[in-house]
Design a protein around this motif. Structure first.
Motif, PDB file in Angstrom:
ATOM      1  N   THR A  29       0.838  -1.210   0.000  1.00 43.56           N
ATOM      2  CA  THR A  29       0.000   0.000   0.000  1.00 43.56           C
ATOM      3  C   THR A  29       0.872   1.258   0.000  1.00 43.56           C
ATOM      4  O   THR A  29       0.637   2.172  -0.804  1.00 43.56           O
ATOM      5  N   PRO A  30       1.902   1.331   0.868  1.00 49.71           N
ATOM      6  CA  PRO A  30       2.787   2.490   0.803  1.00 49.71           C
ATOM      7  C   PRO A  30       3.451   2.660  -0.566  1.00 49.71           C
ATOM      8  O   PRO A  30       3.496   3.759  -1.113  1.00 49.71           O
ATOM      9  N   LYS A  31       3.928   1.543  -1.137  1.00 47.95           N
ATOM     10  CA  LYS A  31       4.550   1.648  -2.458  1.00 47.95           C
ATOM     11  C   LYS A  31       3.516   2.128  -3.480  1.00 47.95           C
ATOM     12  O   LYS A  31       3.822   2.946  -4.346  1.00 47.95           O
ATOM     13  N   GLY A  32       2.284   1.635  -3.362  1.00 48.71           N
ATOM     14  CA  GLY A  32       1.200   2.071  -4.251  1.00 48.71           C
ATOM     15  C   GLY A  32       0.970   3.576  -4.145  1.00 48.71           C
ATOM     16  O   GLY A  32       0.763   4.250  -5.164  1.00 48.71           O
ATOM     17  N   CYS A  33       1.005   4.111  -2.925  1.00 48.25           N
ATOM     18  CA  CYS A  33       0.811   5.559  -2.744  1.00 48.25           C
ATOM     19  C   CYS A  33       1.882   6.327  -3.516  1.00 48.25           C
ATOM     20  O   CYS A  33       1.575   7.297  -4.216  1.00 48.25           O
ATOM     21  N   LEU A  34       3.136   5.879  -3.400  1.00 55.75           N
ATOM     22  CA  LEU A  34       4.209   6.602  -4.088  1.00 55.75           C
ATOM     23  C   LEU A  34       4.104   6.464  -5.607  1.00 55.75           C
ATOM     24  O   LEU A  34       4.388   7.408  -6.343  1.00 55.75           O
ATOM     25  N   LYS A  84       8.609  18.806  -0.634  1.00 48.11           N
ATOM     26  CA  LYS A  84       7.208  19.054  -0.319  1.00 48.11           C
ATOM     27  C   LYS A  84       6.906  18.781   1.159  1.00 48.11           C
ATOM     28  O   LYS A  84       7.620  18.020   1.800  1.00 48.11           O
ATOM     29  N   LYS A  85       5.814  19.381   1.638  1.00 46.07           N
ATOM     30  CA  LYS A  85       5.346  19.086   2.989  1.00 46.07           C
ATOM     31  C   LYS A  85       4.308  17.973   2.908  1.00 46.07           C
ATOM     32  O   LYS A  85       3.227  18.163   2.328  1.00 46.07           O
ATOM     33  N   ALA A  86       4.637  16.824   3.471  1.00 45.76           N
ATOM     34  CA  ALA A  86       3.718  15.692   3.416  1.00 45.76           C
ATOM     35  C   ALA A  86       3.187  15.403   4.815  1.00 45.76           C
ATOM     36  O   ALA A  86       3.919  15.507   5.795  1.00 45.76           O
ATOM     37  N   VAL A  87       1.916  15.071   4.897  1.00 45.38           N
ATOM     38  CA  VAL A  87       1.322  14.681   6.175  1.00 45.38           C
ATOM     39  C   VAL A  87       0.737  13.281   6.032  1.00 45.38           C
ATOM     40  O   VAL A  87       0.026  12.995   5.070  1.00 45.38           O
ATOM     41  N   VAL A  88       1.088  12.409   6.960  1.00 46.68           N
ATOM     42  CA  VAL A  88       0.528  11.062   6.980  1.00 46.68           C
ATOM     43  C   VAL A  88      -0.379  10.956   8.200  1.00 46.68           C
ATOM     44  O   VAL A  88       0.042  11.225   9.325  1.00 46.68           O
ATOM     45  N   LEU A  89      -1.616  10.609   7.932  1.00 45.66           N
ATOM     46  CA  LEU A  89      -2.598  10.464   9.003  1.00 45.66           C
ATOM     47  C   LEU A  89      -2.660   8.974   9.342  1.00 45.66           C
ATOM     48  O   LEU A  89      -3.045   8.168   8.493  1.00 45.66           O
ATOM     49  N   GLY A  90      -2.251   8.627  10.545  1.00 50.23           N
ATOM     50  CA  GLY A  90      -2.221   7.214  10.932  1.00 50.23           C
ATOM     51  C   GLY A  90      -0.791   6.732  10.985  1.00 50.23           C
ATOM     52  O   GLY A  90       0.074   7.239  10.248  1.00 50.23           O
ATOM     53  N   VAL A 128      -1.117  14.711   1.203  1.00 46.66           N
ATOM     54  CA  VAL A 128      -1.771  14.108   2.377  1.00 46.66           C
ATOM     55  C   VAL A 128      -2.033  12.633   2.087  1.00 46.66           C
ATOM     56  O   VAL A 128      -2.604  12.296   1.052  1.00 46.66           O
ATOM     57  N   ILE A 129      -1.556  11.771   2.974  1.00 44.71           N
ATOM     58  CA  ILE A 129      -1.894  10.350   2.859  1.00 44.71           C
ATOM     59  C   ILE A 129      -2.782  10.017   4.064  1.00 44.71           C
ATOM     60  O   ILE A 129      -2.332  10.084   5.214  1.00 44.71           O
ATOM     61  N   ALA A 130      -4.028   9.700   3.780  1.00 44.82           N
ATOM     62  CA  ALA A 130      -4.960   9.388   4.859  1.00 44.82           C
ATOM     63  C   ALA A 130      -4.988   7.885   5.065  1.00 44.82           C
ATOM     64  O   ALA A 130      -5.464   7.144   4.215  1.00 44.82           O
TER      65      ALA A 130
END
Lengths: 240, 240
Positions: free
Chosen positions: A143-148, A161-167, A207-209
């Motif tokens: 899933t993380p690789k999929g996000c990238l 960039k400013k990235a925020v990971v929720l969770g 943002v990665i929720a």
């Protein structure tokens, strides 16, 4: 106007590329990649994940093996199954479908998967290499690789960039944060219920929720032009 | 008025506690803990670090072993030394003093340290366990652990706080961020030269400056009441 990242189109593109790779592997080396999935019990969500994996394998030419074990199987028996798969030369990747029933210690089982076949990338040695600068894991959690992949194939750069990971689950939140960090982002990892989480999100470029539920982030929290990936609802019991 | 965290007083307190533990270990089990330090070459900063470690061991009753190797030693010889120490029952912890000369691959050497003796905690398996929820490393890297000790012994709680880590080295920045995350903080990891780094720092309750140089953060960047630990200047070549 918001632009929607077309996950299905990107997935189709990647399936095509993998099918080509599998074909060339088979032609050049006479080898077909094999993926084994160990399924314990009959949870409905588990069954549908397994079905999706089986279909995806069939589409790209990967041979899939499914090993169904009863709900009341012992930890020792699950581990014995993993050991058999470790030794099987037709199996190149092993997935143990999570969550396992409560009487089985997931860490004990996952630690027995040969590091060379740990395609889920959940082994602490893989996570350590993923975290560390100058090291590369053998496999990245999917899933993380999929996000990238979604970001890079949508032309969204990460560096600076400013990235925020929720969770901050071991399965998604933590590894996706580590990957974004390695790709050069300033990364904030925040729990949904943390004070200021909305304020932190509204400053992010990416943002990665991954908070265990879909649609928890509201459109008006976001900075205009921010890229958002909502991982949705997977294995709620694995999330914090 | 700013309150200064008195690192020297806290270190003295911890030395006293460790001396008690070492004494009771020796009385109850007849065992004295042994720490081996492998030193390659004659770098001045290396020598002073080793001296500090030797003094600290002597103060608390830990037996220290120092193995000095010449600057032009081969990687194979360094690894052979590590193997001997792995097998030596009087040695319970092994430190390879970094940085090593350029012709030696540090990762190759560090990976050979037995995981049970990796007191620096730099093995990827240890870093992976440190990162993952529900897992605990056998050893924590010392500077990050020191940062958390300074906070907790100064009565500064971490849970729910906004923490910012400046720097993302494998030795300090990354592991201290992972420890703060495990302790329940919202954590942002940022490079000093990232855009907005001053703005991000000014919103933090806890700031760990591990950017490779001391005194990079200015007092007027900080939120009133913020806790700041400046890790200072260690091994500049290991930082990003």
């Amino acid at each position: 106007m918001a632009k929607i990242i077309d996950g299905k189109a990107i997935a189709k593109e990647i399936h095509g590329e993998i099918a080509d790779e599998v074909r060339s592997l088979s032609e050049k080396h006479g080898k077909v990649p094999g993926l084994a999935v160990v399924i314990v019990g009959t949870r409905e969500d588990t069954q549908s994940f397994v079905l999706m994996k089986r279909k995806a394998c069939a589409e790209v030419g990967i041979k899939s093996f499914e090993l169904g074990l009863p709900e009341d199987v012992s930890e020792t028996e699950v581990i014995a199954t993993v050991h058999e798969l470790n030794a099987n030369p037709d199996v190149h990747g092993i997935l143990v479908q999570l969550p396992l029933p409560k009487h089985i210690n997931e860490d004990n089982v996952l630690s027995e998967i040969s590091i060379e076949k740990d395609v889920d990338g959940f082994h602490p040695l893989n996570i350590g290499k993923l975290a560390m600068k100058g090291r590369e894991p053998l496999f990245m959690p999917c899933t993380p690789k999929g996000c990238l992949e979604l970001l890079s194939r949508s032309g969204i750069s990460i560096k600076g960039k400013k990235a925020v990971v929720l969770g901050r689950s071991n399965i998604v939140g933590l590894p996706v944060a580590l990957l974004l960090l390695k790709a050069g982002a300033t990364v904030t990892i925040v729990r949904f219920h943390a004070p200021d989480s909305a304020k932190i999100i509204c400053e992010a470029d990416i943002v990665i929720a991954a908070a265990g539920q879909a649609m928890m982030i509201k459109g008006d929290w976001l900075k205009p032009g921010a890229a958002v990936i909502d991982v949705g609802t997977i294995w709620p019991d694995s999330y914090s």
